[in-house]
Structure formats: C-alpha cells, structure tokens
Design a protein around this motif. Structure first.
Motif, PDB file in Angstrom:
ATOM      1  N   TYR A  40       0.844  -1.188   0.000  1.00 24.91           N
ATOM      2  CA  TYR A  40       0.000   0.000   0.000  1.00 24.91           C
ATOM      3  C   TYR A  40       0.883   1.244   0.000  1.00 24.91           C
ATOM      4  N   ASP A  42       0.989   5.712  -0.635  1.00 23.08           N
ATOM      5  CA  ASP A  42       0.219   6.949  -0.647  1.00 23.08           C
ATOM      6  C   ASP A  42       1.118   8.060  -1.149  1.00 23.08           C
ATOM      7  N   PRO A  80      -4.151   3.062  -0.264  1.00 26.30           N
ATOM      8  CA  PRO A  80      -4.826   2.451   0.876  1.00 26.30           C
ATOM      9  C   PRO A  80      -6.353   2.410   0.727  1.00 26.30           C
ATOM     10  N   ARG A  84      -8.799   2.556   4.606  1.00 30.54           N
ATOM     11  CA  ARG A  84      -7.354   2.561   4.799  1.00 30.54           C
ATOM     12  C   ARG A  84      -6.912   1.626   5.936  1.00 30.54           C
ATOM     13  N   ASN A 146      -8.415  -0.894  10.469  1.00 33.72           N
ATOM     14  CA  ASN A 146      -8.641  -0.039   9.302  1.00 33.72           C
ATOM     15  C   ASN A 146      -9.667   1.050   9.616  1.00 33.72           C
TER      16      ASN A 146
END
Length: 153
Positions: A40, A42, A80, A84, A146
C-alpha cells in the motif's frame, strides 16, 4: 525474528520513497499454495495508476534479486483506499477522531472484532469509544485495523 512483511519493508522502503511515495504498509496473505503480497502506497495529491506501476516494477525487481519468497507470488500495489489499513501506532495516532475497526488476535470480552471512534493512543495502547464506553486494546493484540469510511447522505 522479523516477519516476511517486515523483511520486505526493509528492502523496499527507500526505493518507494525515492519514487516520491509513502509506504503505508505491506500485507502477505496465503491462499492455499499461493501467496499475495500487497503493498500500500500513498502520495500527496493521491496515487495514480502510473505511481502503482512504477512502484510495482521497482518492488518486483528488488524481490526477484533478494529472493525472499521461494514460491510463486502475486504482487499487488495500490493506494490504501477509503477503508485505509492501519499498520503502525503512528497511523492510529494520525487518525484519532475517526471511526476504526480492529480485529484482535486474542478476544477481549469474548469479542475479536471491535468498531468505534478512535479516542486516544498512549504508548502502545489504543482506546476506542464503542457505544459510548471506552475500550482499551494493546497494539500488539491488534491483528488488523482499518478506517471505517462513512458516506455522506
């Protein structure tokens, strides 16, 4: 002893940052004989398909050279997303005030799954407000956490 996720993270962290992306976390999930490695990432302004492709090529090359995984595996690189995943105490700290869901390794009050407002992070302890009541969880007991995204009406 480091987990497979930790070993991969150590190997690819700098390369991902060199591509101007943040490594959010890594999940390895086995389904039968097959292993899926999820990375993942970002980035300020959001992650593009090109970012995922660039990171995928870089991570794949590193993993092929280091040969950490003896069997065949699938590599997935993505943002994500709205739900997320939270991998570190810093992630929990960053999202105080948000609704989160945690899955525990060892049940607390006969429950493994808890959802509530993330109230506080102190040391390695996470506090959620669940139905108006504070519930405290050790970070080491959280198997998966999450964000719970709520769509506006």
């Amino acid at each position: 002893m480091a987990t497979l996720e930790q070993k991969i993270q150590e190997l690819v962290q700098d390369s991902i940052e060199a591509l101007d992306c943040e490594l959010v976390g890594i999940e390895c999930q086995r389904s039968g004989r097959f292993l899926t490695v999820r990375v993942y990432i970002d980035k300020d302004g959001g992650v593009s398909v090109d970012d995922c492709a660039d990171v995928s090529r870089q991570v794949s090359a590193i993993m092929d050279v280091e040969d950490l995984i003896a069997d065949k595996y699938n590599l997935e690189v993505s943002s994500p997303g709205l739900d997320r995943p939270l991998f570190s105490l810093a992630h929990y700290q960053r999202f105080i005030g948000q609704e989160v869901s945690v899955h525990l390794r060892v049940p607390v009050l006969d429950r493994r799954k808890w959802t509530g407002k993330l109230e506080n992070v102190t040391g390695d302890v996470i506090t959620l407000i669940v139905d108006g009541t504070p519930q405290v969880f050790a970070f080491g007991n959280i198997q998966k956490g999450n964000i719970v995204y709520k769509f506006e009406d």
